[in-house]
Design a protein around this motif. Structure first.
Motif, PDB file in Angstrom:
ATOM      1  N   LYS A  44       0.823  -1.218   0.000  1.00  0.00           N
ATOM      2  CA  LYS A  44       0.000   0.000   0.000  1.00  0.00           C
ATOM      3  C   LYS A  44       0.855   1.266   0.000  1.00  0.00           C
ATOM      4  CE  LYS A  44      -4.422  -1.416   2.007  1.00  0.00           C
ATOM      5  NZ  LYS A  44      -5.395  -1.176   3.087  1.00  0.00           N
ATOM      6  N   THR A  95      -4.893  -6.203  -7.857  1.00  0.00           N
ATOM      7  CA  THR A  95      -3.675  -6.999  -8.011  1.00  0.00           C
ATOM      8  C   THR A  95      -3.634  -8.153  -7.012  1.00  0.00           C
ATOM      9  OG1 THR A  95      -2.531  -5.421  -6.555  1.00  0.00           O
ATOM     10  CG2 THR A  95      -2.342  -5.085  -8.936  1.00  0.00           C
ATOM     11  N   PHE A 116      -1.894   0.697 -13.069  1.00  0.00           N
ATOM     12  CA  PHE A 116      -1.991   2.151 -12.968  1.00  0.00           C
ATOM     13  C   PHE A 116      -1.882   2.782 -14.352  1.00  0.00           C
ATOM     14  CE2 PHE A 116       0.556   6.103 -12.825  1.00  0.00           C
ATOM     15  CZ  PHE A 116      -0.393   6.943 -12.275  1.00  0.00           C
ATOM     16  N   CYS A 175       0.743  -3.465  -9.799  1.00  0.00           N
ATOM     17  CA  CYS A 175       0.111  -2.166  -9.524  1.00  0.00           C
ATOM     18  C   CYS A 175       0.625  -1.110 -10.503  1.00  0.00           C
ATOM     19  CB  CYS A 175       0.401  -1.724  -8.094  1.00  0.00           C
ATOM     20  SG  CYS A 175      -0.535  -2.604  -6.821  1.00  0.00           S
ATOM     21  N   ILE A 180       2.617   2.011  -3.554  1.00  0.00           N
ATOM     22  CA  ILE A 180       1.863   2.412  -4.757  1.00  0.00           C
ATOM     23  C   ILE A 180       2.067   3.883  -5.100  1.00  0.00           C
ATOM     24  CG2 ILE A 180      -0.468   2.677  -5.704  1.00  0.00           C
ATOM     25  CD1 ILE A 180      -1.244   0.099  -4.259  1.00  0.00           C
ATOM     26  N   ARG A 220       3.188  -8.140  -6.846  1.00  0.00           N
ATOM     27  CA  ARG A 220       1.950  -7.381  -6.669  1.00  0.00           C
ATOM     28  C   ARG A 220       2.181  -5.890  -6.895  1.00  0.00           C
ATOM     29  NH1 ARG A 220      -2.041  -8.136  -1.422  1.00  0.00           N
ATOM     30  NH2 ARG A 220      -3.794  -6.900  -2.185  1.00  0.00           N
ATOM     31  N   ILE A 221       3.278  -5.346  -6.355  1.00  0.00           N
ATOM     32  CA  ILE A 221       3.539  -3.930  -6.567  1.00  0.00           C
ATOM     33  C   ILE A 221       3.919  -3.670  -8.023  1.00  0.00           C
ATOM     34  CG2 ILE A 221       5.966  -4.108  -5.857  1.00  0.00           C
ATOM     35  CD1 ILE A 221       3.576  -1.127  -5.381  1.00  0.00           C
ATOM     36  N   LEU A 277      -6.341  -0.523  -6.838  1.00  0.00           N
ATOM     37  CA  LEU A 277      -5.155  -1.200  -7.368  1.00  0.00           C
ATOM     38  C   LEU A 277      -4.690  -2.300  -6.419  1.00  0.00           C
ATOM     39  CD1 LEU A 277      -3.039   1.822  -8.714  1.00  0.00           C
ATOM     40  CD2 LEU A 277      -4.202   0.073 -10.065  1.00  0.00           C
ATOM     41  N   TYR A 278      -4.746  -2.030  -5.140  1.00  0.00           N
ATOM     42  CA  TYR A 278      -4.316  -3.003  -4.137  1.00  0.00           C
ATOM     43  C   TYR A 278      -5.191  -4.256  -4.184  1.00  0.00           C
ATOM     44  CZ  TYR A 278      -3.222  -4.930   0.479  1.00  0.00           C
ATOM     45  OH  TYR A 278      -2.858  -5.759   1.510  1.00  0.00           O
ATOM     46  N   GLU A 332      -7.255   5.856  -5.481  1.00  0.00           N
ATOM     47  CA  GLU A 332      -6.585   4.736  -4.819  1.00  0.00           C
ATOM     48  C   GLU A 332      -6.629   4.883  -3.299  1.00  0.00           C
ATOM     49  OE1 GLU A 332      -4.409   1.337  -3.945  1.00  0.00           O
ATOM     50  OE2 GLU A 332      -5.503   1.937  -5.755  1.00  0.00           O
ATOM     51  N   ASP A 382      -8.592   1.877  -2.641  1.00  0.00           N
ATOM     52  CA  ASP A 382      -7.569   0.814  -2.735  1.00  0.00           C
ATOM     53  C   ASP A 382      -7.847  -0.132  -3.902  1.00  0.00           C
ATOM     54  OD1 ASP A 382      -6.021   1.655  -0.563  1.00  0.00           O
ATOM     55  OD2 ASP A 382      -7.290   0.582   0.865  1.00  0.00           O
TER      56      ASP A 382
END
Length: 612
Positions: free
Chosen positions: A162, A228, A457, A453, A165, A449-450, A224-225, A218, A222
């Motif tokens: 988190k 993903t 995005f 993101c 991002i 995961r990031i 995107l969090y 976001e 959240d």
């Protein structure tokens, strides 16, 4: 004999115009898009306005191929082949200069960028997180380095997904500073600079608008969090140590490694809280770790250098800052020389029918209703080339001079930049796939995961600012910046310093005062920007909806509605800049004046006969 004073016209000019009085002629060229007028004996002839965004059509002055003899054809082929070879040579060293520029900024600001990531209080603020990503990318001149550091910190549980991002979003903005710097190579030619600066900043505007819209979304949802997380949860993951391959460096590394080598991993170690006395200059190119047990039973790990690096600065004894300064000067000089060579050679090669044919091919639209999908093909092309070279900065920087000379249109540069934005996300994905999984797959899941993101995005931003033509605000904003920088050359440097340095530092300063202060100032700023945008739209489209005093900005002091006071200040402080301030513009006007003067010669001869 004396000239009739009524025959000489001396009308006031519009701001930014130009005039000459020669005998009985008066030549006037107003701002771009308002045409050119020539007054001869009180008779004014106005030419149609020229489009400053259309590239100049250079006439082919060479002898036609059919009229050449055998010797001439051989010479023509050899000379053309030599110029093409020189273009690729300049392009190679241009890419190498970008690599040297990145190394210089890493030596000068890499340690600072690494320490910025350690400040957990700043990272917890989403807006500060964006500025950390932006400033870090500007300091190391590589969004790939920033995203790779973030991925490694997420894998090491130093940063959460988190908190990472916003940093990834900021890195997206910072990566566009390189092609903006490249556009300064056209600063002495007004219209070329207008197009080049707009072509560079269309990438900036796309990224800034995307962050302004998607960051609050976001923070609130959240999305995107969670998106993903759902994707990663359904994937079977395995690490791949050979995933992170850079195809471009396979070509440039044989030359660049002879000059300088940087160990970017040490920036990550500093960010993770490691030894802050590291030198980023790479001295050992091949090492081996050995573990021994001492008398007390403790295991001691030692790193032995098997092969020492052989680049230019390995035994220089200079500090990172001194080497960084030297490389900064060398890289900027090499970049300007290569850019000058590329532009001159392309202008020499792309003349007449050749330029027209290439422009039509590059800017071609599918026929009929299928024309809407041409931009999506350009997005795929931009994405593919960026994946190949593993650098959006190199791809967009190589296109910037082509936009300047008018071969690539701004409308085509926009989807290519979007595709490059999407393509550069593969760097973070490949870095994530190389995460060590000996302690389990959780680190691999978080790092991937990031990286995902980052991908989603950019896909979200593309869906927001491209499919609907009305929503392509980045093109309009970049044209505004291009027109402004063409009128005030200093504005380009002003934009770079304020947008990529002073603004992030101001945000950090406000954050130190507390999130309440930052939120209040940010809300006021965004409200003012929104209000000005709405008023300008109504002034242009529906002025009758506004009160009379609000239909223009004359009610404001001149410092709030014009750059003229700053322009006078800079001209007074840096008078030598006047040498290039109007050079190309006046040269173009002088050519038009001579042409119209020649056309009006019979008129003047007739008038003189009458007067005699």
């Amino acid at each position: 004999m004396q000239n009739d004073p009524e025959a000489i016209s001396c009308e006031p000019l519009e701001e930014g115009g130009d005039s000459r009085v020669a005998g009985t002629d008066h030549f006037t060229e107003g701002p771009p898009g308002e045409g050119t007028s020539l007054t001869v004996n009180n008779q004014t002839t106005t030419s149609p306005p020229e489009d400053p965004w259309a590239g100049p059509e250079l006439k082919d002055t060479e002898t036609p191929w059919e009229e050449l003899d055998t010797k001439g054809k051989v010479f023509r082929c050899a000379w053309t082949s030599l110029r093409i070879l020189l273009v690729f040579t300049c392009l190679y060293f241009f890419i190498c200069s970008l690599d040297f520029l990145s190394s210089a900024f890493r030596l000068l600001g890499g340690k600072t960028a690494g320490r910025v990531f350690q400040d957990s209080e700043l990272v917890r603020n989403p807006v500060c997180g964006v500025m950390i990503g932006l400033l870090s990318t500007v300091l190391v001149q590589s969004s790939s380095t920033t995203t790779s550091i973030v991925v490694s910190m997420v894998a090491a549980d130093i940063l959460t997904v988190k908190l990472s991002i916003p940093i990834i979003m900021g890195a997206n903005i910072g990566t566009s500073v390189t092609n903006t710097l490249v556009s300064l190579g056209e600063i002495t030619h007004r219209n070329d600079f207008r197009r080049a600066f707009a072509g560079a900043t269309v990438h900036d505007m796309f990224n800034w608008l995307s962050v302004i819209v998607l960051l609050p979304l976001e923070v609130a949802t959240d999305y995107l969090y969670h998106l993903t997380g759902a994707i990663i949860g359904h994937m079977r993951l395995e690490t791949s140590k050979d995933a992170n391959k850079d195809l471009l460096k396979a070509v440039t590394k044989p030359f660049t490694k002879l000059i300088i080598q940087i160990d970017s991993k040490k920036i990550g170690l500093i960010a993770k809280g490691g030894d802050k006395d590291y030198s980023l200059l790479k001295t050992c190119c091949l090492s081996k770790k050995t573990t021994t047990t001492n008398e007390t039973g403790y295991n001691i790990t030692q790193t032995n250098c098997l092969k020492k690096c052989s680049h230019l600065f390995v035994d220089s004894g200079l500090t990172d800052s001194v080497i960084g300064t030297i490389m900064l000067i060398v890289s900027l000089t090499l970049l300007c020389v290569c850019l000058f060579g590329i532009v001159k050679l392309l202008n020499s090669l792309l003349q007449g029918h050749i330029r027209t044919a290439i422009k039509k091919f590059v800017n071609y639209n599918f026929p009929g209703k299928a024309a809407y999908f041409t931009g999506y093909v350009a997005i795929l092309i931009g994405m593919g080339f960026t994946v190949l070279v593993q650098s959006s900065s190199v791809f967009t920087s190589a296109l910037t001079p082509l936009v300047g000379i008018g071969v690539v249109s701004l409308d085509r540069m926009y989807p290519l930049s979007i595709g490059s934005n999407v393509g550069t996300t593969t760097t973070a994905i490949l870095a994530a796939l190389a995460t060590d999984t000996r302690g389990g797959t959780r680190q691999l899941q978080n790092s991937l995961r990031i990286a995902m993101c980052h991908l989603f995005f950019n896909l979200s931003a593309m869906c927001l600012w491209y499919p609907i033509p009305f929503m392509r605000f980045p093109i309009r904003l970049s044209k505004f910046l291009g027109n402004t920088s063409a009128k005030y050359r200093w504005f380009a440097l002003f934009y770079l310093v304020v947008g990529f340095f002073l603004f992030p530092l101001a945000v950090f300063g406000l954050a130190q005062a507390g999130w309440e202060v930052l939120t209040a100032v940010g809300t006021i700023f965004l409200f003012v920007v929104f209000a000005v945008g709405v008023i300008k739209f109504l002034q242009r489209k529906k002025p009758e909806w506004l009160p009379k005093w609000l239909r223009n900005w004359k009610f404001l002091p001149v410092y709030f509605r014009s750059l003229e006071p700053l322009d006078r200040l800079f001209k007074h402080m840096f008078g030598f800049c006047k040498m290039c301030h109007h050079h190309h513009y006046h040269q173009h006007n002088h050519h038009l004046h001579n042409q119209r003067h020649a056309e009006s010669a019979p008129i003047n001869a007739t008038e003189n006969e009458k007067m005699l």
